[in-house]
Design a protein around this motif. Sequence first.
Motif, short mmCIF file in Angstrom:
data_model
loop_
_atom_site.label_atom_id
_atom_site.label_comp_id
_atom_site.label_asym_id
_atom_site.label_seq_id
_atom_site.Cartn_x
_atom_site.Cartn_y
_atom_site.Cartn_z
N GLU A 170 10.10 3.76 0.39
CA GLU A 170 10.89 2.36 -0.76
C GLU A 170 11.83 0.68 0.05
OE1 GLU A 170 10.22 3.57 -5.27
OE2 GLU A 170 11.25 5.23 -4.18
N TYR A 171 12.39 1.77 0.38
CA TYR A 171 14.41 0.75 0.80
C TYR A 171 12.95 0.72 2.17
CZ TYR A 171 17.80 3.55 -1.25
OH TYR A 171 18.68 3.77 -2.79
N LEU A 172 12.10 0.75 3.12
CA LEU A 172 11.82 0.11 4.48
C LEU A 172 11.08 -1.02 4.02
CD1 LEU A 172 11.09 0.03 7.26
CD2 LEU A 172 9.43 2.16 6.87
N THR A 173 10.09 -0.37 2.64
CA THR A 173 8.76 -1.24 1.85
C THR A 173 10.04 -2.97 1.41
OG1 THR A 173 8.80 -0.38 -0.13
CG2 THR A 173 7.40 -0.05 1.50
N ALA A 174 11.03 -2.46 1.42
CA ALA A 174 11.96 -3.79 0.76
C ALA A 174 12.72 -4.48 1.81
CB ALA A 174 13.18 -3.29 -0.31
N VAL A 175 12.79 -3.68 2.30
CA VAL A 175 13.58 -4.41 3.89
C VAL A 175 12.54 -5.46 4.66
CG1 VAL A 175 14.41 -4.55 6.54
CG2 VAL A 175 15.62 -2.82 4.77
N LEU A 176 11.18 -5.14 5.05
CA LEU A 176 9.87 -5.72 5.42
C LEU A 176 10.00 -6.71 4.83
CD1 LEU A 176 7.82 -2.77 6.25
CD2 LEU A 176 9.65 -4.02 7.79
N VAL A 222 4.75 -9.49 4.92
CA VAL A 222 4.79 -8.82 3.83
C VAL A 222 3.58 -8.30 3.02
CG1 VAL A 222 4.52 -9.67 1.30
CG2 VAL A 222 5.92 -10.81 2.81
N PHE A 223 2.24 -8.54 3.35
CA PHE A 223 1.14 -7.37 3.50
C PHE A 223 1.25 -6.16 4.15
CE2 PHE A 223 -0.51 -12.02 2.64
CZ PHE A 223 -1.44 -11.62 1.22
N LEU A 224 1.97 -6.17 5.17
CA LEU A 224 2.02 -4.43 5.65
C LEU A 224 2.69 -4.17 4.89
CD1 LEU A 224 2.08 -2.55 7.97
CD2 LEU A 224 3.98 -3.82 9.29
N ALA A 225 4.12 -4.83 4.22
CA ALA A 225 5.04 -3.78 3.53
C ALA A 225 4.37 -3.22 2.63
CB ALA A 225 6.22 -4.92 3.57
N TYR A 269 0.18 2.40 -0.02
CA TYR A 269 -0.41 4.12 0.26
C TYR A 269 0.59 5.20 0.09
CZ TYR A 269 -1.43 6.95 4.11
OH TYR A 269 -1.50 8.11 5.52
N ALA A 270 1.92 4.95 0.66
CA ALA A 270 3.16 6.31 0.25
C ALA A 270 2.88 6.52 -1.27
CB ALA A 270 4.38 5.37 0.75
N ARG A 271 2.80 5.42 -2.35
CA ARG A 271 2.62 6.25 -3.18
C ARG A 271 1.40 6.64 -4.02
NH1 ARG A 271 5.63 3.82 -7.47
NH2 ARG A 271 6.38 2.11 -6.53
N SER A 272 0.15 6.38 -2.89
CA SER A 272 -1.21 7.20 -3.64
C SER A 272 -0.80 8.81 -3.05
CB SER A 272 -1.89 6.49 -2.43
OG SER A 272 -1.32 6.45 -1.13
N ARG A 273 -0.05 8.31 -1.72
CA ARG A 273 0.25 9.93 -1.22
C ARG A 273 0.83 10.92 -2.18
NH1 ARG A 273 -0.86 10.82 4.20
NH2 ARG A 273 0.27 12.75 4.27
N MET A 274 2.08 10.04 -2.59
CA MET A 274 3.34 10.80 -3.78
C MET A 274 2.09 10.90 -4.86
SD MET A 274 6.88 9.00 -3.59
CE MET A 274 7.79 10.78 -4.67
N LYS A 275 1.60 10.96 -5.25
CA LYS A 275 0.65 10.80 -6.57
C LYS A 275 -0.55 12.57 -6.14
CE LYS A 275 0.38 6.56 -9.46
NZ LYS A 275 0.04 5.40 -9.57
#
Length: 299
Positions: A106-112, A268-271, A277-283
């Motif tokens: 979440e921090y990584l995507t926020a920075v991106l 932005v689209f990569l982020a 993707y990360a959220r779906s993996r966590m679910k």
Amino acid sequence: MTRTYGATDSSPGEKFKDSQFLVFMNRILAFTVAGLYCAVSKQPRHGAPMYKYSFASLSNILSSWCQYEALKFISFPTQVLAKASKVIPVMLMGKLVSSKSYEYWEYLTAVLISIGVSMFLLSNSTGKHPSTVTTFSGLVILAGYIVFDSFTSNWQDSLFKYKMSSVQMMFGVNLFSCLFTMGSLLEQGALFESVRFMARHPEFAVHAALLSVCSAFGQLFIFYTINRFGAAVFTIIMTLRQAFAILLSCLIYGHAVSLVGGLGVAVVFLALFLRVYARSRMKKRSRKAVLSEAPVQKV
């Protein structure tokens, strides 16, 4: 405020100059709409102390003041970088206000997202804003804007723990906003002068009412988003809104997007892809954990 009202062949007309009165009108209409909705529809039992709404209201007023005041002392690139990077301060403020924890992605995507939006906005604003001066006082005021703005959404998010609806939140926050802005207008003697201006120019009254209606409906979506998804997601949406608005303008009016701007959009689209993707993996991981912990029935 840039429009001239009452212009005739013999009179140049006049412009409305008090932005605070417009804010007051926005807040009073939002307060009225929320109050009527709460009165005619069934709402959850209200359990939040009323004074807690004043914190969000006051911080919102202070953030607005800092935002507009900082424009006098900072360069446009500094403004863009600050607005595009608000996601990270909001997440940090969430840890402070609500003891929230965020995953590393979440921090990584926020920075991106911050980097991508900054690249796009700066690349499409070259030459339009010649001011390149940033003063220390401007940076201090800008820091105040970021702190107050981050606190506002996180404090509102924390108030939803009282199981209130977004309309109840809208009612409480705008109640104190009305009181604060009315007190300021009365102290400055601007309230009655603004009312007289409205009486002289009915067209202005229509425009102000339309602006207030749009603001009130916008608040409904804002409070619903914070309630449903949290302050960090709301800030990401507002950050992306700036970039998508300019991108849409480029597509509609045929303006060229520079290479740096295109790279910013790609970042932005990569982020966003990484976030989904990360959220779906966590679910999936949490679902597997629940299934593995479920008791096995013996036959």
